[in-house]
Design an enzyme around this catalytic site. Structure first.
Site, PDB file in Angstrom:
ATOM      1  N   HIS A  67       0.836  -1.202   0.000  1.00  0.00           N
ATOM      2  CA  HIS A  67       0.000   0.000   0.000  1.00  0.00           C
ATOM      3  C   HIS A  67       0.870   1.251   0.000  1.00  0.00           C
ATOM      4  O   HIS A  67       2.082   1.170   0.244  1.00  0.00           O
ATOM      5  CB  HIS A  67      -0.879   0.017   1.258  1.00  0.00           C
ATOM      6  CG  HIS A  67      -0.073   0.207   2.501  1.00  0.00           C
ATOM      7  ND1 HIS A  67       0.579  -0.838   3.132  1.00  0.00           N
ATOM      8  CD2 HIS A  67       0.244   1.310   3.218  1.00  0.00           C
ATOM      9  CE1 HIS A  67       1.241  -0.375   4.171  1.00  0.00           C
ATOM     10  NE2 HIS A  67       1.051   0.940   4.251  1.00  0.00           N
ATOM     11  N   HIS A 103       5.769   6.360  -0.640  1.00  0.00           N
ATOM     12  CA  HIS A 103       6.577   5.163  -0.892  1.00  0.00           C
ATOM     13  C   HIS A 103       5.756   3.914  -0.606  1.00  0.00           C
ATOM     14  O   HIS A 103       4.802   3.968   0.173  1.00  0.00           O
ATOM     15  CB  HIS A 103       7.837   5.170  -0.011  1.00  0.00           C
ATOM     16  CG  HIS A 103       7.534   5.066   1.458  1.00  0.00           C
ATOM     17  ND1 HIS A 103       7.148   6.159   2.220  1.00  0.00           N
ATOM     18  CD2 HIS A 103       7.528   4.000   2.302  1.00  0.00           C
ATOM     19  CE1 HIS A 103       6.931   5.771   3.463  1.00  0.00           C
ATOM     20  NE2 HIS A 103       7.149   4.469   3.544  1.00  0.00           N
TER      21      HIS A 103
HETATM   22  P1  ATP Z   1       4.803  -2.868  12.307  1.00  0.00           P
HETATM   23  O1  ATP Z   1       4.814  -1.474  12.868  1.00  0.00           O
HETATM   24  O2  ATP Z   1       4.105  -3.850  13.174  1.00  0.00           O
HETATM   25  O3  ATP Z   1       6.118  -3.326  11.815  1.00  0.00           O
HETATM   26  P2  ATP Z   1       3.435  -1.651  10.067  1.00  0.00           P
HETATM   27  O4  ATP Z   1       4.422  -0.528  10.155  1.00  0.00           O
HETATM   28  O5  ATP Z   1       3.119  -2.236   8.729  1.00  0.00           O
HETATM   29  O6  ATP Z   1       3.883  -2.844  10.991  1.00  0.00           O
HETATM   30  P3  ATP Z   1       1.730   0.175  11.351  1.00  0.00           P
HETATM   31  O7  ATP Z   1       2.845   0.605  12.227  1.00  0.00           O
HETATM   32  O8  ATP Z   1       0.375   0.012  11.919  1.00  0.00           O
HETATM   33  O9  ATP Z   1       2.063  -1.198  10.664  1.00  0.00           O
HETATM   34  O10 ATP Z   1       1.676   1.212  10.162  1.00  0.00           O
HETATM   35  C1  ATP Z   1       0.673   1.244   9.184  1.00  0.00           C
HETATM   36  C2  ATP Z   1       1.139   2.138   8.047  1.00  0.00           C
HETATM   37  O11 ATP Z   1       1.362   3.463   8.555  1.00  0.00           O
HETATM   38  C3  ATP Z   1       2.476   1.719   7.442  1.00  0.00           C
HETATM   39  O12 ATP Z   1       2.471   2.104   6.084  1.00  0.00           O
HETATM   40  C4  ATP Z   1       3.492   2.532   8.201  1.00  0.00           C
HETATM   41  O13 ATP Z   1       4.644   2.774   7.424  1.00  0.00           O
HETATM   42  C5  ATP Z   1       2.732   3.825   8.424  1.00  0.00           C
HETATM   43  N1  ATP Z   1       3.161   4.477   9.669  1.00  0.00           N
HETATM   44  C6  ATP Z   1       3.299   3.911  10.880  1.00  0.00           C
HETATM   45  N2  ATP Z   1       3.662   4.789  11.819  1.00  0.00           N
HETATM   46  C7  ATP Z   1       3.773   5.969  11.185  1.00  0.00           C
HETATM   47  C8  ATP Z   1       4.111   7.287  11.599  1.00  0.00           C
HETATM   48  N3  ATP Z   1       4.420   7.576  12.854  1.00  0.00           N
HETATM   49  N4  ATP Z   1       4.119   8.255  10.663  1.00  0.00           N
HETATM   50  C9  ATP Z   1       3.814   7.988   9.387  1.00  0.00           C
HETATM   51  N5  ATP Z   1       3.466   6.779   8.927  1.00  0.00           N
HETATM   52  C10 ATP Z   1       3.451   5.782   9.802  1.00  0.00           C
END
Ligand code: ATP
Ligand code: MG
EC number: 3.1.4.58
Length: 171
Positions: free
Chosen positions: A39, A121
């Site tokens: 995504h 990205h």
């Molecule tokens: P994990 O954190 O368990 O490794 P994940 O990063 O795929 O898994 P989430 O942290 O829930 O899952 O993030 C969901 C989406 O939001 C992902 O695309 C992640 O890159 C983005 N994301 C997470 N935290 C942030 C943040 N603080 N700022 C911007 N984007 C974020």
């Protein structure tokens, strides 16, 4: 629950991105994003209280957006936490505008975690051992988009899983 707004790739592109993830993993190691999780994050909302999710879903279900086409022609990495991604060489004006207008709308719900530097990205690998993308194939892919999604993220043993809660209407 943990929520974010995202663009979901068309099926044919999803498949192609999955192939790139395989190639990247062979070179860099790390954890490959499952095809169904690929995504583009437009807005990370973080933890949202259950009672606000219905209104947020309704807002998404009524918010049509202009369509656009994102050109994917670059590999990139984020050192922490070892992310290998694909995105655009040039900043994408339409995505920047979409990001801005969605955050304007989200502000009405009281969300203020807008990022100053939005770098569109698609994450392919996490916790890569080598952040070296030289030698990976040149990319030139088109991502046509016309709607965005509200996605829930929850943790399973082997990493995050996503569930789409609502999609914006197609204009
Ligand atoms: P994990 O954190 O368990 O490794 P994940 O990063 O795929 O898994 P989430 O942290 O829930 O899952 O993030 C969901 C989406 O939001 C992902 O695309 C992640 O890159 C983005 N994301 C997470 N935290 C942030 C943040 N603080 N700022 C911007 N984007 C974020
Ligand atoms: Mg995360």
């Amino acid at each position: 629950m943990r929520l974010f707004l995202a663009l979901e790739p068309p099926d044919s592109l999803r498949e192609r991105l999955g192939e790139l993830a395989d190639l990247a993993q062979a070179r860099c190691g790390g954890r490959r994003m499952p095809d169904e999780s690929l995504h583009l994050t437009l807005a990370f909302l973080g933890e949202v209280p259950e009672e606000r999710v219905t209104a947020l879903s309704a807002w998404v279900g009524e918010r049509s957006i202009p369509s656009g086409e994102w050109r994917l022609d670059a590999w990139g990495t984020f050192r922490r936490p070892g992310i290998v991604w694909v995105g655009g060489r040039e900043p994408d004006t339409a995505l920047a505008r979409l990001h801005g207008s969605l955050w304007d709308g989200l502000a009405a719900f009281g969300f203020n975690h807008r990022l100053e530097h939005f770098v569109p990205h698609v994450t392919l690998l996490r916790r890569a051992r080598r952040l070296e993308t030289r030698g990976l194939p040149t990319i030139d892919l088109a991502w046509p988009w016309r709607r965005f999604s509200l996605v829930r993220s929850f943790t399973e043993n082997d990493g995050a899983r996503y569930q789409t809660l609502a999609r914006s209407p197609v204009a």
